[in-house]
Design an enzyme around this catalytic site. Structure first.
Site, PDB file in Angstrom:
ATOM      1  N   ARG A 176      -9.223  -0.389   1.602  1.00 11.69           N
ATOM      2  CA  ARG A 176      -9.731  -1.041   2.605  1.00 11.69           C
ATOM      3  C   ARG A 176     -11.034  -0.613   2.982  1.00 11.69           C
ATOM      4  O   ARG A 176     -11.151   0.615   3.233  1.00 11.69           O
ATOM      5  CB  ARG A 176      -8.843  -1.221   4.111  1.00 11.69           C
ATOM      6  CG  ARG A 176      -9.421  -2.069   4.951  1.00 11.69           C
ATOM      7  CD  ARG A 176      -8.293  -1.957   6.290  1.00 11.69           C
ATOM      8  NE  ARG A 176      -7.248  -2.802   6.104  1.00 11.69           N
ATOM      9  CZ  ARG A 176      -6.932  -3.726   6.611  1.00 11.69           C
ATOM     10  NH1 ARG A 176      -7.861  -4.840   6.527  1.00 11.69           N
ATOM     11  NH2 ARG A 176      -5.498  -4.281   6.362  1.00 11.69           N
ATOM     12  N   LYS A 220      -3.822   0.104  -2.822  1.00 12.03           N
ATOM     13  CA  LYS A 220      -4.762  -0.808  -1.928  1.00 12.03           C
ATOM     14  C   LYS A 220      -6.000  -0.066  -1.238  1.00 12.03           C
ATOM     15  O   LYS A 220      -6.031   1.123  -1.097  1.00 12.03           O
ATOM     16  CB  LYS A 220      -4.090  -1.307  -0.730  1.00 12.03           C
ATOM     17  CG  LYS A 220      -4.937  -2.255   0.276  1.00 12.03           C
ATOM     18  CD  LYS A 220      -4.138  -2.550   1.373  1.00 12.03           C
ATOM     19  CE  LYS A 220      -4.227  -1.738   2.720  1.00 12.03           C
ATOM     20  NZ  LYS A 220      -3.556  -2.354   3.981  1.00 12.03           N
ATOM     21  N   ASP A 231       1.061  -1.342   0.079  1.00  7.60           N
ATOM     22  CA  ASP A 231      -0.238   0.154   0.046  1.00  7.60           C
ATOM     23  C   ASP A 231       0.774   1.212   0.013  1.00  7.60           C
ATOM     24  O   ASP A 231       2.137   1.251   0.338  1.00  7.60           O
ATOM     25  CB  ASP A 231      -1.075   0.209   1.222  1.00  7.60           C
ATOM     26  CG  ASP A 231      -0.487  -0.109   2.566  1.00  7.60           C
ATOM     27  OD1 ASP A 231       0.802   0.394   2.721  1.00  7.60           O
ATOM     28  OD2 ASP A 231      -0.907  -0.990   3.354  1.00  7.60           O
TER      29      ASP A 231
HETATM   30  C1  R5P Z   1      -1.812  -1.355   6.891  1.00 10.97           C
HETATM   31  O1  R5P Z   1      -1.757  -0.340   6.469  1.00 10.97           O
HETATM   32  C2  R5P Z   1      -0.506  -2.266   7.430  1.00 10.97           C
HETATM   33  O2  R5P Z   1       0.704  -1.836   6.962  1.00 10.97           O
HETATM   34  C3  R5P Z   1      -0.627  -3.659   7.115  1.00 10.97           C
HETATM   35  O3  R5P Z   1      -0.858  -3.791   5.531  1.00 10.97           O
HETATM   36  C4  R5P Z   1      -2.036  -4.165   7.571  1.00 10.97           C
HETATM   37  O4  R5P Z   1      -2.014  -3.813   8.800  1.00 10.97           O
HETATM   38  C5  R5P Z   1      -2.128  -5.973   7.653  1.00 10.97           C
HETATM   39  O5  R5P Z   1      -3.478  -6.046   7.926  1.00 10.97           O
HETATM   40  P1  R5P Z   1      -4.102  -7.350   7.385  1.00 10.97           P
HETATM   41  O6  R5P Z   1      -3.330  -8.794   7.506  1.00 10.97           O
HETATM   42  O7  R5P Z   1      -5.334  -7.652   8.214  1.00 10.97           O
HETATM   43  O8  R5P Z   1      -4.581  -7.085   6.067  1.00 10.97           O
END
Ligand code: R5P
Length: 302
Positions: free
Chosen positions: A197, A195, A171
């Site tokens: 979310r 990305k 991201d």
């Molecule tokens: C998000 O900004 C973090 O850097 C990680 O990519 C994220 O927290 C990973 O979480 P998950 O494995 O639940 O997608």
């Protein structure tokens, strides 16, 4: 220095003590039937510099409470200073208000850390560059360490070079991280995934790539929790023709079925560190664990 360990990552604390030529100092941590804890320091600490190693992993609230009790016990027993080594700082992702009405969990945690008399903190790969500033705002010293040198060492050991390899951030928020890693591996080129979310469901989608790819891609992230971000990133890269996908992430939060998701993902190898202890039942064939213990030992000797 006297070294104490909470219950969360005892194997890591043992390794750190060994690197420092110390033994862990004894602590009594009694758990009552209702889950409450009583903590007692079992050797004199008057005028001693003390460090507590306690990662804030699941169950995060309990890990933090245990840390606070150990710090309080040390201060009351006369420790001259207390350093909290919190390799994975839980609650750091909620570092601002994303949607109106939310609490800023990170600030609450920092206030508690300060309130129990902890003088300084050692943490690894904090989620955002602004987090160390928040510690400073609350009057706490923070040593911000990183697992990136461990990943760089592994990349060199495997002889992965810019000829056929590119670093990828899953991201936009991780670009600073891959730029740092790139500097450590002969300025290897990098790309970033766009990305999205869903803030309500947490569901992740990887939309497109900003930057050129190569035969091999090394995805670098600060943490893997559900595995959703990494799996979406790996799928996108596979669809774009990348032949080999490697994952490097510092914090193995590994919630729910993350180990299965990682094992089934398009990646061939998943490098994680021991900032969070990975229990045997969460190990999977593609996993390689790198230890941050030596980095902690150096940080504590500074
Ligand atoms: C998000 O900004 C973090 O850097 C990680 O990519 C994220 O927290 C990973 O979480 P998950 O494995 O639940 O997608």
């Amino acid at each position: 220095m006297k070294l104490f360990s909470g219950k969360c990552n005892a194997p890591l604390a043992e390794k750190v003590a060994k690197h420092m030529g110390l033994s862990l100092s004894p602590l009594e941590i009694h758990i009552f039937p209702d889950g409450e804890k009583r903590v007692r320091v079992e050797e004199p600490v008057v005028d001693a510099q003390c460090a507590i190693i306690q990662t804030a992993c699941t169950p995060t609230d309990q890990s933090f409470m245990e840390l606070f009790f150990i710090a309080d016990a040390l201060k009351r027993s006369g420790a001259s200073s207390v350093t909290a080594v919190i390799p994975y700082l839980g609650y750091q992702r909620q570092d601002h208000v994303f949607r109106e009405g939310e609490a800023v969990s990170l600030e609450v945690i920092i206030k508690f850390i300060k309130a129990v008399g902890i003088n300084s903190v050692v943490a690894f790969d904090l989620h955002s560059i602004k987090i160390p500033e928040v510690f400073v705002e609350f009057g706490l010293d923070v040593q911000h360490e990183s697992a990136l040198p461990l990943f760089a060492k592994e990349i060199k050991k495997q002889q992965w070079t810019a000829k056929d390899t590119v670093l990828v951030s899953p991201d936009k928020g991780g670009i600073r991280r891959i730029k740092q890693l790139s500097e450590m591996v002969d300025t290897m080129s990098y790309a970033s995934i766009v990305k999205n979310r869903d803030l309500t469901t947490g569901e992740v989608s990887a939309e497109e790539i900003d930057g050129a790819l190569n035969d091999r891609a090394i995805i670098v992230d600060d943490m893997i929790s559900s595995g959703g971000t990494i799996a979406a990133a790996a799928n996108l890269l596979l669809g774009k023709g990348v032949k080999e996908i490697i994952i490097c992430a510092t914090h193995a939060v590994l919630s729910d079925s993350a180990p299965q998701i990682l094992q089934k993902s398009a990646a061939s190898t998943v490098y994680l560190t021991d900032t969070v202890s990975i229990p045997e039942e969460k190990h999977f064939p593609k996993l390689t664990i790198l230890s941050i213990s030596q980095t902690i030992a150096h940080a504590l000797k500074k």
